[in-house]
Design an enzyme around this catalytic site. Structure first.
Site, PDB file in Angstrom:
ATOM      1  N   ALA A  63      -1.252  -7.361  -4.193  1.00 54.02           N
ATOM      2  CA  ALA A  63       0.095  -7.933  -4.067  1.00 54.02           C
ATOM      3  C   ALA A  63       0.899  -7.063  -3.115  1.00 54.02           C
ATOM      4  CB  ALA A  63       0.756  -7.961  -5.440  1.00 54.02           C
ATOM      5  N   GLY A 108      -4.426  -7.633  -6.668  1.00 50.60           N
ATOM      6  CA  GLY A 108      -4.444  -9.090  -6.534  1.00 50.60           C
ATOM      7  C   GLY A 108      -5.575  -9.578  -5.640  1.00 50.60           C
ATOM      8  N   GLU A 111      -8.507  -9.780  -7.733  1.00 50.04           N
ATOM      9  CA  GLU A 111      -8.320 -10.915  -8.656  1.00 50.04           C
ATOM     10  C   GLU A 111      -8.598 -12.253  -7.973  1.00 50.04           C
ATOM     11  OE1 GLU A 111      -4.468  -9.221  -9.693  1.00 50.04           O
ATOM     12  OE2 GLU A 111      -5.023  -9.366 -11.797  1.00 50.04           O
ATOM     13  N   GLU A 131      -3.721  -1.022 -10.075  1.00 55.16           N
ATOM     14  CA  GLU A 131      -2.338  -1.230 -10.543  1.00 55.16           C
ATOM     15  C   GLU A 131      -1.843  -0.099 -11.432  1.00 55.16           C
ATOM     16  OE1 GLU A 131      -4.711  -3.539 -10.518  1.00 55.16           O
ATOM     17  OE2 GLU A 131      -3.901  -5.490  -9.896  1.00 55.16           O
TER      18      GLU A 131
HETATM   19  N1  CO8 Z   1       1.404  -4.009  -0.290  1.00 53.89           N
HETATM   20  C1  CO8 Z   1       2.202  -3.768   0.771  1.00 53.89           C
HETATM   21  N2  CO8 Z   1       1.815  -3.065   1.848  1.00 53.89           N
HETATM   22  C2  CO8 Z   1       0.560  -2.550   1.838  1.00 53.89           C
HETATM   23  C3  CO8 Z   1      -0.323  -2.748   0.761  1.00 53.89           C
HETATM   24  C4  CO8 Z   1       0.158  -3.510  -0.343  1.00 53.89           C
HETATM   25  N3  CO8 Z   1      -0.626  -3.792  -1.398  1.00 53.89           N
HETATM   26  N4  CO8 Z   1      -1.482  -2.117   1.042  1.00 53.89           N
HETATM   27  C5  CO8 Z   1      -1.340  -1.560   2.249  1.00 53.89           C
HETATM   28  N5  CO8 Z   1      -0.109  -1.820   2.736  1.00 53.89           N
HETATM   29  C6  CO8 Z   1       0.459  -1.413   4.025  1.00 53.89           C
HETATM   30  C7  CO8 Z   1       0.755   0.069   4.053  1.00 53.89           C
HETATM   31  O1  CO8 Z   1       2.002   0.351   3.470  1.00 53.89           O
HETATM   32  C8  CO8 Z   1       0.763   0.335   5.543  1.00 53.89           C
HETATM   33  O2  CO8 Z   1       1.960  -0.154   6.090  1.00 53.89           O
HETATM   34  P1  CO8 Z   1       2.719   0.628   7.269  1.00 53.89           P
HETATM   35  O3  CO8 Z   1       1.750   0.604   8.423  1.00 53.89           O
HETATM   36  O4  CO8 Z   1       3.953  -0.151   7.485  1.00 53.89           O
HETATM   37  O5  CO8 Z   1       2.935   2.020   6.750  1.00 53.89           O
HETATM   38  C9  CO8 Z   1      -0.359  -0.589   6.041  1.00 53.89           C
HETATM   39  O6  CO8 Z   1      -0.510  -1.590   5.044  1.00 53.89           O
HETATM   40  C10 CO8 Z   1      -1.679   0.113   6.197  1.00 53.89           C
HETATM   41  O7  CO8 Z   1      -2.003   0.759   4.979  1.00 53.89           O
HETATM   42  P2  CO8 Z   1      -2.395   2.324   4.881  1.00 53.89           P
HETATM   43  O8  CO8 Z   1      -1.746   3.096   5.978  1.00 53.89           O
HETATM   44  O9  CO8 Z   1      -2.153   2.770   3.478  1.00 53.89           O
HETATM   45  O10 CO8 Z   1      -3.966   2.221   5.195  1.00 53.89           O
HETATM   46  P3  CO8 Z   1      -5.132   3.172   4.665  1.00 53.89           P
HETATM   47  O11 CO8 Z   1      -6.344   2.745   5.400  1.00 53.89           O
HETATM   48  O12 CO8 Z   1      -4.731   4.599   4.705  1.00 53.89           O
HETATM   49  O13 CO8 Z   1      -5.296   2.797   3.092  1.00 53.89           O
HETATM   50  C11 CO8 Z   1      -5.469   1.300   1.219  1.00 53.89           C
HETATM   51  C12 CO8 Z   1      -5.675   1.494   2.730  1.00 53.89           C
HETATM   52  C13 CO8 Z   1      -6.421   2.196   0.416  1.00 53.89           C
HETATM   53  C14 CO8 Z   1      -5.782  -0.149   0.922  1.00 53.89           C
HETATM   54  C15 CO8 Z   1      -4.010   1.648   0.838  1.00 53.89           C
HETATM   55  O14 CO8 Z   1      -3.136   0.964   1.710  1.00 53.89           O
HETATM   56  C16 CO8 Z   1      -3.633   1.262  -0.561  1.00 53.89           C
HETATM   57  O15 CO8 Z   1      -3.950   1.984  -1.505  1.00 53.89           O
HETATM   58  N6  CO8 Z   1      -2.932   0.120  -0.727  1.00 53.89           N
HETATM   59  C17 CO8 Z   1      -2.419  -0.309  -1.997  1.00 53.89           C
HETATM   60  C18 CO8 Z   1      -3.511  -0.835  -2.886  1.00 53.89           C
HETATM   61  C19 CO8 Z   1      -2.948  -1.258  -4.223  1.00 53.89           C
HETATM   62  O16 CO8 Z   1      -2.379  -0.473  -4.966  1.00 53.89           O
HETATM   63  N7  CO8 Z   1      -3.097  -2.570  -4.556  1.00 53.89           N
HETATM   64  C20 CO8 Z   1      -2.589  -3.104  -5.785  1.00 53.89           C
HETATM   65  C21 CO8 Z   1      -1.238  -3.682  -5.549  1.00 53.89           C
HETATM   66  S1  CO8 Z   1      -0.458  -4.200  -7.042  1.00 53.89           S
HETATM   67  C22 CO8 Z   1      -1.144  -5.691  -7.355  1.00 53.89           C
HETATM   68  O17 CO8 Z   1      -1.969  -6.194  -6.666  1.00 53.89           O
HETATM   69  C23 CO8 Z   1      -0.605  -6.334  -8.583  1.00 53.89           C
HETATM   70  C24 CO8 Z   1      -1.434  -7.494  -8.970  1.00 53.89           C
HETATM   71  C25 CO8 Z   1      -0.670  -8.402  -9.839  1.00 53.89           C
HETATM   72  C26 CO8 Z   1      -0.425  -9.719  -9.246  1.00 53.89           C
HETATM   73  C27 CO8 Z   1      -1.214 -10.094  -8.021  1.00 53.89           C
HETATM   74  C28 CO8 Z   1      -0.481 -11.016  -7.144  1.00 53.89           C
HETATM   75  C29 CO8 Z   1      -1.037 -11.162  -5.765  1.00 53.89           C
END
Ligand code: CO8
Length: 259
Positions: A63, A108, A111, A131
Protein backbone atom coordinates in the site's frame (compact mmCIF):
# COMPACT_ATOMS: atom_id res chain seq x y z
CA UNK A 1 -10.63 3.27 -15.49
CA UNK A 2 -7.20 4.58 -14.47
CA UNK A 3 -3.96 4.50 -16.46
CA UNK A 4 -2.25 2.98 -13.41
CA UNK A 5 -4.04 -0.35 -13.95
CA UNK A 6 -4.67 -1.62 -17.49
CA UNK A 7 -6.32 -4.73 -18.83
CA UNK A 8 -4.48 -5.86 -21.96
CA UNK A 9 -5.92 -8.81 -23.88
CA UNK A 10 -4.15 -11.08 -26.39
CA UNK A 11 -4.91 -14.62 -27.56
CA UNK A 12 -7.49 -15.31 -24.88
CA UNK A 13 -5.29 -14.19 -21.96
CA UNK A 14 -5.88 -10.94 -20.11
CA UNK A 15 -3.01 -9.16 -18.40
CA UNK A 16 -3.87 -6.85 -15.53
CA UNK A 17 -0.87 -4.55 -15.58
CA UNK A 18 -0.11 -2.45 -12.49
CA UNK A 19 1.98 0.49 -13.66
CA UNK A 20 3.08 3.04 -11.09
CA UNK A 21 6.88 3.34 -11.03
CA UNK A 22 9.10 3.05 -9.19
CA UNK A 23 7.53 0.55 -6.75
CA UNK A 24 3.89 0.17 -7.87
CA UNK A 25 2.82 1.44 -4.44
CA UNK A 26 -0.88 0.61 -4.29
CA UNK A 27 -2.69 3.91 -3.75
CA UNK A 28 -6.48 4.27 -3.68
CA UNK A 29 -6.58 4.93 -7.45
CA UNK A 30 -4.88 1.59 -8.11
CA UNK A 31 -7.13 -0.19 -5.64
CA UNK A 32 -10.22 1.11 -7.48
CA UNK A 33 -8.52 0.31 -10.80
CA UNK A 34 -7.97 -3.29 -9.75
CA UNK A 35 -11.65 -3.71 -8.88
CA UNK A 36 -12.62 -2.34 -12.33
CA UNK A 37 -10.03 -4.44 -14.19
CA UNK A 38 -11.15 -7.62 -12.42
CA UNK A 39 -14.79 -6.90 -13.27
CA UNK A 40 -13.93 -6.31 -16.92
CA UNK A 41 -11.72 -9.42 -17.13
CA UNK A 42 -14.48 -11.48 -15.52
CA UNK A 43 -17.12 -10.26 -17.98
CA UNK A 44 -15.18 -10.35 -21.26
CA UNK A 45 -15.73 -13.43 -23.39
CA UNK A 46 -12.32 -13.02 -25.03
CA UNK A 47 -10.55 -13.41 -21.67
CA UNK A 48 -10.20 -17.03 -20.55
CA UNK A 49 -7.54 -16.50 -17.87
CA UNK A 50 -5.62 -13.64 -16.30
CA UNK A 51 -2.01 -12.74 -15.51
CA UNK A 52 -1.41 -10.02 -12.90
CA UNK A 53 1.85 -8.28 -13.74
CA UNK A 54 3.72 -5.33 -12.28
CA UNK A 55 6.37 -5.13 -14.99
CA UNK A 56 9.98 -6.26 -15.18
CA UNK A 57 11.28 -4.56 -12.02
CA UNK A 58 8.72 -4.93 -9.25
CA UNK A 59 5.37 -6.57 -8.57
CA UNK A 60 4.23 -4.12 -5.84
CA UNK A 61 5.90 -2.89 -2.65
CA UNK A 62 2.61 -2.60 -0.78
CA UNK A 63 0.00 0.00 0.00
CA UNK A 64 1.10 3.59 -0.51
CA UNK A 65 2.56 4.39 2.91
CA UNK A 66 2.76 8.10 2.07
CA UNK A 67 -1.00 8.12 1.38
CA UNK A 68 -1.75 6.21 4.60
CA UNK A 69 0.58 8.17 6.90
CA UNK A 70 -1.90 10.90 7.77
CA UNK A 71 -5.01 8.75 7.88
CA UNK A 72 -6.97 8.57 11.13
CA UNK A 73 -8.83 5.63 12.60
CA UNK A 74 -12.12 6.89 11.17
CA UNK A 75 -10.52 7.44 7.74
CA UNK A 76 -9.33 3.84 7.79
CA UNK A 77 -12.68 2.45 8.95
CA UNK A 78 -14.12 3.88 5.72
CA UNK A 79 -11.15 2.95 3.50
CA UNK A 80 -10.45 -0.57 4.80
CA UNK A 81 -13.48 -2.04 3.00
CA UNK A 82 -11.84 -1.05 -0.31
CA UNK A 83 -8.60 -2.79 0.76
CA UNK A 84 -10.46 -6.05 0.98
CA UNK A 85 -12.68 -5.31 -2.05
CA UNK A 86 -9.84 -5.32 -4.54
CA UNK A 87 -8.25 -8.52 -3.31
CA UNK A 88 -11.71 -10.11 -3.09
CA UNK A 89 -12.45 -8.98 -6.67
CA UNK A 90 -9.31 -10.80 -7.75
CA UNK A 91 -9.95 -13.91 -5.64
CA UNK A 92 -13.53 -14.15 -6.93
CA UNK A 93 -12.65 -13.55 -10.58
CA UNK A 94 -14.34 -16.59 -12.13
CA UNK A 95 -11.36 -17.54 -14.32
CA UNK A 96 -7.86 -18.90 -13.61
CA UNK A 97 -5.41 -16.23 -12.41
CA UNK A 98 -1.67 -16.10 -11.84
CA UNK A 99 0.59 -13.47 -10.28
CA UNK A 100 3.81 -12.94 -12.25
CA UNK A 101 6.19 -11.67 -9.57
CA UNK A 102 9.42 -9.80 -10.21
CA UNK A 103 11.33 -7.85 -7.57
CA UNK A 104 9.26 -7.13 -4.48
CA UNK A 105 5.79 -8.41 -3.56
CA UNK A 106 5.35 -6.84 -0.13
CA UNK A 107 2.40 -5.98 2.09
CA UNK A 108 -0.59 -5.26 -0.15
CA UNK A 109 1.52 -6.47 -3.10
CA UNK A 110 1.95 -9.87 -1.50
CA UNK A 111 -1.78 -9.85 -0.73
CA UNK A 112 -2.59 -9.25 -4.41
CA UNK A 113 -0.43 -12.28 -5.26
CA UNK A 114 -2.14 -14.34 -2.54
CA UNK A 115 -5.54 -13.58 -4.09
CA UNK A 116 -4.48 -15.23 -7.37
CA UNK A 117 -4.83 -18.96 -8.03
CA UNK A 118 -1.11 -19.38 -8.77
CA UNK A 119 2.16 -17.49 -8.31
CA UNK A 120 5.25 -17.52 -10.54
CA UNK A 121 8.27 -15.72 -9.06
CA UNK A 122 11.62 -14.53 -10.34
CA UNK A 123 14.58 -16.26 -8.71
CA UNK A 124 15.54 -12.93 -7.11
CA UNK A 125 12.00 -11.99 -6.03
CA UNK A 126 11.30 -11.12 -2.40
CA UNK A 127 7.89 -11.55 -0.80
CA UNK A 128 6.68 -10.58 2.64
CA UNK A 129 4.20 -8.92 4.95
CA UNK A 130 6.32 -6.17 6.56
CA UNK A 131 3.33 -4.26 7.98
CA UNK A 132 4.36 -5.09 11.55
CA UNK A 133 7.41 -2.86 11.05
CA UNK A 134 4.98 0.02 10.47
CA UNK A 135 2.96 -0.83 13.58
CA UNK A 136 0.05 -2.37 11.66
CA UNK A 137 -0.98 -5.81 10.35
CA UNK A 138 -1.86 -6.98 6.83
CA UNK A 139 -5.24 -5.50 5.89
CA UNK A 140 -5.99 -6.80 2.41
CA UNK A 141 -6.49 -10.45 3.31
CA UNK A 142 -2.90 -11.32 4.26
CA UNK A 143 -3.56 -12.79 7.69
CA UNK A 144 -6.25 -15.05 6.23
CA UNK A 145 -4.99 -16.10 2.79
CA UNK A 146 -1.34 -16.50 3.82
CA UNK A 147 -2.29 -18.79 6.72
CA UNK A 148 -4.53 -20.86 4.44
CA UNK A 149 -1.75 -21.19 1.86
CA UNK A 150 1.33 -21.92 3.99
CA UNK A 151 -0.20 -22.89 7.35
CA UNK A 152 -0.60 -20.85 10.54
CA UNK A 153 2.93 -21.26 11.99
CA UNK A 154 4.71 -20.14 8.83
CA UNK A 155 2.21 -17.31 8.36
CA UNK A 156 2.81 -16.16 11.92
CA UNK A 157 6.57 -16.25 11.43
CA UNK A 158 6.27 -14.12 8.27
CA UNK A 159 3.69 -11.67 9.69
CA UNK A 160 5.22 -11.37 13.21
CA UNK A 161 8.77 -10.79 11.88
CA UNK A 162 7.97 -8.76 8.76
CA UNK A 163 10.99 -10.44 7.14
CA UNK A 164 11.39 -10.84 3.40
CA UNK A 165 11.05 -14.35 1.98
CA UNK A 166 13.29 -15.23 -0.95
CA UNK A 167 11.98 -17.11 -3.97
CA UNK A 168 13.52 -20.49 -3.09
CA UNK A 169 12.07 -20.45 0.43
CA UNK A 170 8.74 -19.26 -0.98
CA UNK A 171 8.73 -22.26 -3.31
CA UNK A 172 9.65 -24.67 -0.51
CA UNK A 173 6.76 -23.52 1.71
CA UNK A 174 4.18 -23.32 -1.10
CA UNK A 175 3.97 -19.52 -1.14
CA UNK A 176 4.85 -19.61 -4.85
CA UNK A 177 4.35 -22.40 -7.35
CA UNK A 178 7.24 -21.84 -9.78
CA UNK A 179 10.56 -19.99 -9.72
CA UNK A 180 12.20 -18.97 -13.00
CA UNK A 181 14.81 -16.40 -14.11
CA UNK A 182 13.41 -12.86 -13.91
CA UNK A 183 13.35 -12.42 -17.69
CA UNK A 184 11.08 -15.48 -18.05
CA UNK A 185 8.48 -14.67 -15.39
CA UNK A 186 5.85 -13.04 -17.59
CA UNK A 187 6.13 -15.54 -20.45
CA UNK A 188 5.97 -18.46 -18.02
CA UNK A 189 2.85 -17.04 -16.38
CA UNK A 190 1.25 -16.37 -19.79
CA UNK A 191 1.99 -19.89 -20.96
CA UNK A 192 0.38 -21.25 -17.80
CA UNK A 193 -2.77 -19.24 -18.54
CA UNK A 194 -2.79 -19.80 -22.31
CA UNK A 195 -3.65 -23.45 -21.77
CA UNK A 196 -7.11 -22.35 -20.57
CA UNK A 197 -7.96 -20.36 -23.72
CA UNK A 198 -10.58 -22.35 -25.59
CA UNK A 199 -11.17 -24.52 -22.50
CA UNK A 200 -14.51 -25.33 -20.88
CA UNK A 201 -15.11 -21.93 -19.26
CA UNK A 202 -18.07 -22.92 -17.10
CA UNK A 203 -16.38 -26.06 -15.77
CA UNK A 204 -13.24 -24.05 -14.92
CA UNK A 205 -15.38 -21.48 -13.16
CA UNK A 206 -17.23 -24.19 -11.21
CA UNK A 207 -13.97 -25.94 -10.26
CA UNK A 208 -12.50 -22.71 -8.89
CA UNK A 209 -15.65 -21.86 -6.98
CA UNK A 210 -16.01 -25.36 -5.52
CA UNK A 211 -12.42 -25.41 -4.26
CA UNK A 212 -12.35 -21.83 -2.93
CA UNK A 213 -15.81 -21.83 -1.33
CA UNK A 214 -15.27 -25.34 -0.02
CA UNK A 215 -12.17 -24.20 1.87
CA UNK A 216 -14.33 -21.69 3.75
CA UNK A 217 -16.85 -24.20 5.10
CA UNK A 218 -17.03 -27.63 6.78
CA UNK A 219 -16.58 -30.76 4.64
CA UNK A 220 -20.27 -31.64 4.34
CA UNK A 221 -21.16 -28.10 3.22
CA UNK A 222 -18.23 -28.17 0.78
CA UNK A 223 -19.42 -31.45 -0.69
CA UNK A 224 -22.88 -29.94 -1.13
CA UNK A 225 -21.35 -26.97 -2.99
CA UNK A 226 -19.51 -29.44 -5.22
CA UNK A 227 -22.65 -31.50 -5.83
CA UNK A 228 -24.72 -28.51 -6.93
CA UNK A 229 -22.01 -27.11 -9.19
CA UNK A 230 -21.34 -30.57 -10.65
CA UNK A 231 -25.02 -31.10 -11.47
CA UNK A 232 -25.28 -27.57 -12.89
CA UNK A 233 -22.64 -28.33 -15.52
CA UNK A 234 -25.02 -30.83 -17.10
CA UNK A 235 -26.91 -27.78 -18.39
CA UNK A 236 -23.92 -26.56 -20.44
CA UNK A 237 -23.13 -27.15 -24.12
CA UNK A 238 -19.48 -27.61 -23.14
CA UNK A 239 -20.41 -30.68 -21.08
CA UNK A 240 -22.35 -32.16 -24.01
CA UNK A 241 -19.50 -31.39 -26.42
CA UNK A 242 -16.84 -32.78 -24.08
CA UNK A 243 -18.60 -36.08 -23.51
CA UNK A 244 -19.67 -36.49 -27.15
CA UNK A 245 -16.16 -35.89 -28.44
CA UNK A 246 -14.73 -38.39 -25.95
CA UNK A 247 -17.15 -41.02 -27.17
CA UNK A 248 -16.51 -40.22 -30.86
CA UNK A 249 -12.82 -39.24 -30.91
CA UNK A 250 -11.20 -40.24 -27.59
CA UNK A 251 -9.89 -38.16 -24.68
CA UNK A 252 -8.57 -34.59 -24.97
CA UNK A 253 -10.01 -33.87 -28.44
CA UNK A 254 -12.90 -31.53 -27.54
CA UNK A 255 -12.96 -27.85 -28.38
CA UNK A 256 -15.31 -25.79 -26.27
CA UNK A 257 -17.52 -22.77 -26.91
CA UNK A 258 -17.75 -21.49 -23.35
CA UNK A 259 -21.49 -22.11 -23.32
N1 CO8 B 1 4.54 3.27 -0.32
C1 CO8 B 1 4.96 4.47 -0.75
N2 CO8 B 1 6.17 4.68 -1.31
C2 CO8 B 1 7.00 3.62 -1.40
C3 CO8 B 1 6.63 2.33 -0.96
C4 CO8 B 1 5.34 2.19 -0.38
N3 CO8 B 1 4.88 1.00 0.03
N4 CO8 B 1 7.67 1.49 -1.18
C5 CO8 B 1 8.64 2.21 -1.75
N5 CO8 B 1 8.24 3.50 -1.89
C6 CO8 B 1 8.98 4.61 -2.48
C7 CO8 B 1 10.12 5.06 -1.59
O1 CO8 B 1 9.66 5.94 -0.60
C8 CO8 B 1 11.02 5.75 -2.58
O2 CO8 B 1 10.47 7.00 -2.91
P1 CO8 B 1 11.41 8.28 -3.15
O3 CO8 B 1 12.24 7.92 -4.35
O4 CO8 B 1 10.46 9.39 -3.37
O5 CO8 B 1 12.24 8.40 -1.90
C9 CO8 B 1 10.86 4.86 -3.83
O6 CO8 B 1 9.63 4.18 -3.67
C10 CO8 B 1 11.95 3.83 -3.97
O7 CO8 B 1 12.03 3.08 -2.77
P2 CO8 B 1 13.40 2.87 -1.94
O8 CO8 B 1 14.32 4.02 -2.15
O9 CO8 B 1 13.04 2.52 -0.54
O10 CO8 B 1 13.98 1.59 -2.72
P3 CO8 B 1 14.90 0.43 -2.15
O11 CO8 B 1 15.29 -0.38 -3.33
O12 CO8 B 1 15.96 0.97 -1.26
O13 CO8 B 1 13.92 -0.45 -1.19
C11 CO8 B 1 11.88 -1.60 -0.64
C12 CO8 B 1 12.81 -1.09 -1.76
C13 CO8 B 1 12.56 -2.70 0.18
C14 CO8 B 1 10.66 -2.17 -1.32
C15 CO8 B 1 11.51 -0.42 0.30
O14 CO8 B 1 11.06 0.66 -0.49
C16 CO8 B 1 10.42 -0.75 1.28
O15 CO8 B 1 10.68 -1.36 2.31
N6 CO8 B 1 9.17 -0.32 0.98
C17 CO8 B 1 8.06 -0.47 1.88
C18 CO8 B 1 7.58 -1.89 1.94
C19 CO8 B 1 6.43 -2.03 2.90
O16 CO8 B 1 6.54 -1.76 4.09
N7 CO8 B 1 5.24 -2.45 2.38
C20 CO8 B 1 4.07 -2.60 3.19
C21 CO8 B 1 3.25 -1.36 3.10
S1 CO8 B 1 1.88 -1.38 4.20
C22 CO8 B 1 0.73 -2.29 3.40
O17 CO8 B 1 0.91 -2.78 2.33
C23 CO8 B 1 -0.54 -2.43 4.15
C24 CO8 B 1 -1.40 -3.47 3.55
C25 CO8 B 1 -2.80 -3.27 3.95
C26 CO8 B 1 -3.69 -2.94 2.83
C27 CO8 B 1 -3.17 -3.15 1.44
C28 CO8 B 1 -3.77 -2.21 0.47
C29 CO8 B 1 -3.06 -2.12 -0.84
Amino acid sequence: MTDLVRLEVADGVGTIRIDRPPMNALNAEIQHGLVDACREAGERKDVAAVVVWGGEKVFAAGADIKEMETMSYTDMVDHSALLQDFTRALARLPKPTVAAITGYALGGGCEVALACDFRVAADDARLGQPEILLGIIPGAGGTQRLARLVGPSRAKDIVFSGRFVGAEEALAIGLVDRVVPAAEVYDTARTMMARYAGGPAYALRAAKEAIDRGLEVDLDSGLEIERMLFAGLFATRDRATGMRSFVEKGPGKATFEGA
